[in-house]
Design an enzyme around this catalytic site. Structure first.
Site, PDB file in Angstrom:
ATOM      1  CE  LYS A   1      -1.698   2.824   2.845  1.00 41.82           C
ATOM      2  NZ  LYS A   1      -1.793   4.045   2.015  1.00 41.82           N
TER       3      LYS A   1
ATOM      4  CB  CYS B   1      12.819   8.536   8.918  1.00 41.32           C
ATOM      5  SG  CYS B   1      13.841   7.429   7.935  1.00 41.32           S
TER       6      CYS B   1
END
Length: 791
Positions: A468, A576
């Site tokens: 996804k 990140c």
């Protein structure tokens, strides 16, 4: 006859079945259906493709008196035909019309289109023989509109007349029959009889189906009929817009008759007519997929090896962050489509897990080659959807490519362990086996790298995978899936579904999904971990990050400043491992002004511009969140040294740009320090000693990584020993390891037992099976021994 190989094939060593098995890289036993296995001569091995997708092989071979034709799909023989040599013609004249490969489909129309498109590529046309709309559809072969004599004999009985009426059709007894049945919400295609008794159609324009009218032409016929025009006049006007129209006045009469009956259903008139004649072995699709025809295009799902448009009526716009123009639309995948993806993945798993590891690795080798070929397209798509500069976009793809290269060498890393003679005549060994269906949920910050973190490793271990992508920038993931399919990944091994909360919930709740990889925000990651682990799934979850840098007084000034600026503002801080906080030991005075000077040299522009160093953030909403967090810092006492909130880029005035921003005198109790800005914002703090700096970092709730800049080995060693983070950098701004080392995080920044990449990643996608075996003649005894085996 000479041995012939087409397309990408290589010459075989000899003309026998063992050489065929060697060439196809399949076990010889898979060809056991072929009879006889000896005294034969292979004459032809031919790859088959439909719409550019490879689906199997035609294999032809002969013995002294027989001719054999076989269809090989996924390494197994699905159909075998035998006939006498005298009764068959030359090989290249023998009509080989293959049946469509069986599959699972979301709806009835998709199944019919699949069979129809495949049939045209093989030289025949299908028609609906029988249909119970919500349960079953039977498709037959339409040989070309040749009707039987329906004239009623004088002495014919009523029963005989009824029988003749039912059998009178265009099918003329062609035995081909395909059946689609609805089962548990999905349509399953099976081939009842895949043979034909006629020659293939060489030109589709010869078939009456090519004379059917389109939906627009039917509407025009209705309008012109109501205006009083005759069939020949109607046909003349239609040909002004469509010179290739092959219909005759008789066909117009038939349409008018159906219109008088009130039948305006377009399906009865839907044309199978391609843009050009479909000669046999011309494998181009008859029509463009519906998701490509939309403007803007609609991002497709990948289900069962095919890219299909979602049936959902709800979609999300994908915007270019620099211009705010709509690039594409992402559908919210329906629950039925998600179940179809899981069903396809579950069905593909048994065959894929038994595929040799060397074959899986070869697919990854081809995959990385295709990524290199299309790296420019991937980078442009990432820049258009995400906003990062082209340099950053290339870096995104290249770091993901390293993951694929790592998967190419997985065989040795997946090896188990063996201990001989653990007891008298007993050996024990371990095997690493795939889990089954796995899933990945991706964030927006690395549209290529994060998907490549997940599915190459998972599928090379023998799992099937449902991906996804982020709904904000899904294009790169879909392009990578296209390349994976082109590389040879079998149908169902990789699926893609789109959506938001509903799809995430479905992934967490589905009992057939065994493991989930997640990268994303802290709140979402905590939710996914709790919901999925409650269902007994394996999960690895990389969430919120607040990465610190400690600058010692003895650090190299220029090198450190360059590293801080690159790590703090690169990719607009949307990664990140961005350095968002710097702790200066001994004070800010020698550093602050020079840091601002370096930051002001950064050029903010659209990512496609060649001089751009910093692109826009992903959306207007993200920009508002960043600006709000900056303001809370100013309101609580932080000093705004450099403000990039109101930057305006010429020609891109509507873009969601945030320039480099620096806040100093930041304290640990401020909201801007506690939360992740995820933008080009650098926070500056002060500490009196390295011990205080380490304590500041260790007290923060996030702990992805931290770096120290120093020329002192003693300080560096103390830092690496006492700091409580997953990634430690020494004079390195972003301490992200290469794929053969695991990406480690700790505390709330990671949830789960096994990290991404390296040996830990392989352990996550596999499970260990211990085998204990004994191969010896056991001495006879009067009774069974209840003692445990021992040495």
């Amino acid at each position: 006859m000479n041995f012939v190989l087409f397309s990408h094939s290589h010459c075989l060593l000899s003309h026998n079945l063992r050489s065929v098995a060697l060439h196809l890289q399949i076990p010889f036993t898979n060809l056991s259906l072929l009879s006889p296995l000896t005294d034969l001569h292979v004459t032809q091995l031919r790859p088959i493709a439909v719409a550019g997708d490879f689906i199997g092989y035609d294999l032809f071979y002969t013995t002294s008196d027989k001719f054999f034709a076989a269809y090989i799909f996924n390494g197994f023989v699905l159909r075998l035909l035998m006939m006498d040599i005298e009764s068959c013609t030359e090989l290249n004249e023998f009509p080989q019309m293959l049946p469509p490969p069986p599959g699972t489909f979301v709806d009835r129309e998709e199944l019919i289109q699949h069979v129809g498109d495949f049939a045209i590529s093989q030289g025949y046309v299908v028609t609906i023989k029988q249909s119970k709309r919500d349960r079953v559809v039977v498709l037959g072969c339409d040989r070309g509109g040749v009707y039987r004599n329906r004239r009623k004999p004088a002495d014919e009985s009523s029963a005989e007349r009824t029988r003749r009426r039912k059998t009178g059709s265009r099918l003329t007894n062609c035995p081909f029959e395909a059946v689609g049945k609805k089962d548990d919400g999905l349509w399953i295609l099976t081939i009842k009889n895949g043979t034909h008794n006629h020659e293939p159609i060489k030109d589709i324009s010869e078939h009456p189906s090519a004379r059917r009218f389109t939906e627009r032409e039917i509407v025009l016929i209705k309008e012109m009929t109501e205006a009083g025009l005759k069939p020949r006049q109607i046909l003349k006007r239609l040909r002004q817009n469509n010179p290739d129209l092959l219909s005759t006045p008789k066909h117009v009469y038939n349409v008018k008759a159906k219109l008088r009956q009130g039948n305006m259903t377009v399906r009865n008139f839907k044309s199978l007519r391609p843009q050009k004649s479909a000669v046999r072995n011309n494998y181009q699709a008859v029509t463009e997929p519906s998701w490509r025809q939309r403007n803007p295009p609609r991002v497709p799902n990948l289900i069962g090896g095919r890219f299909v448009d979602s049936q959902s009526f709800v979609s999300i716009d994908v915007l270019n962050p620099a211009t705010q123009q709509v690039i594409s639309q992402v559908p919210l995948t329906t629950n039925e489509e998600f179940k179809a993806a899981v069903f396809a993945a579950k069905r593909a798993f048994p065959l894929w897990r038994n595929t040799p590891i060397a074959t899986r690795q070869r697919i990854m080798f081809k995959f990385q080659e295709l990524i290199r070929r299309d790296i420019d397209k991937l980078a442009m798509n990432i820049t258009a959807e995400h906003g990062k500069t082209l340099k950053d976009a290339y870096g995104d793809v290249l770091r993901g490519l390293e993951e694929v290269e790592h998967a190419c060498g997985l065989a040795t890393l997946q090896m188990g362990e063996f201990v001989s003679n653990v007891s008298n005549g007993i050996d024990t060994y371990s095997i690493r086996e795939p889990l089954g269906v796995c899933a990945g949920i991706c964030p927006f910050d690395f549209p290529a790298m994060i998907p490549l973190w997940m599915f190459p490793l998972a599928v090379t271990c023998g799992n099937t995978f449902i991906l996804k992508p982020s709904e904000k920038d899904p294009g790169a993931a879909v392009m990578l899936a296209e390349l994976a399919v082109e590389a040879g990944l079998p149908n169902g091994v990789l699926s893609i579904v789109h959506g938001s909360n509903e799809i995430v919930n479905a992934i967490c709740d589905d009992d057939d999904i065994k493991a989930i990889s997640f990268v994303g925000p802290n709140v979402a990651g905590t939710y996914v971990y709790a919901r999925a682990s409650a269902k007994g799934k394996r999960i690895q979850s990389n969430v919120g990050a607040k990465n610190h840098a400690v600058v010692m007084p003895d650090a190299s000034m220029d090198a450190t400043l360059n590293a801080l600026v690159a790590a703090g503002f690169g990719a607009a801080g949307q990664k990140c491992m961005a350095l968002s906080t710097v702790v200066f030991v001994g004070g800010l005075n020698p550093w602050e002004d020079k840091l601002v000077e370096h930051a002001k040299e950064i050029k903010v522009n659209a990512g496609t511009e060649p001089d751009a160093d910093l692109g826009p953030v992903i959306s207007k909403q993200v920009k508002e969140q960043i600006c709000k967090l900056i303001q809370t810092g100013v309101d609580t006492g932080a000093k705004l040294v450099l403000d990039g909130r109101n930057i305006v880029v010429p020609e891109y005035e509507h873009g969601s740009f945030v320039g480099p921003t620096i806040l100093s005198n930041v304290a640990t109790n401020m909201e801007c320090y506690k939360e992740e800005a995820f933008g080009p914002v650098l926070l500056c703090m002060q500490a009196d000693s390295i011990e205080e700096a380490i304590n500041i970092i260790n007290r923060h709730k996030y702990s992805n990584g931290a770096s120290i800049f120093t020329t002192s080995g003693v300080a560096a060693r103390k830092f690496q020993t006492e700091i409580e983070v997953g990634q430690v950098g020494i004079n390195v701004p972003i301490s992200v390891p290469l794929p053969f080392s695991s990406f480690t995080s700790c505390k709330p920044s990671f949830a789960g037992d096994l990290n991404f990449d390296g040996k830990a990643g392989i352990q996550f996608y596999t499970q260990v099976k211990m085998v204990t075996q004994q191969w010896k003649d056991l001495p006879g005894s009067s009774g069974a021994s209840l003692l445990m085996p021992s040495s």
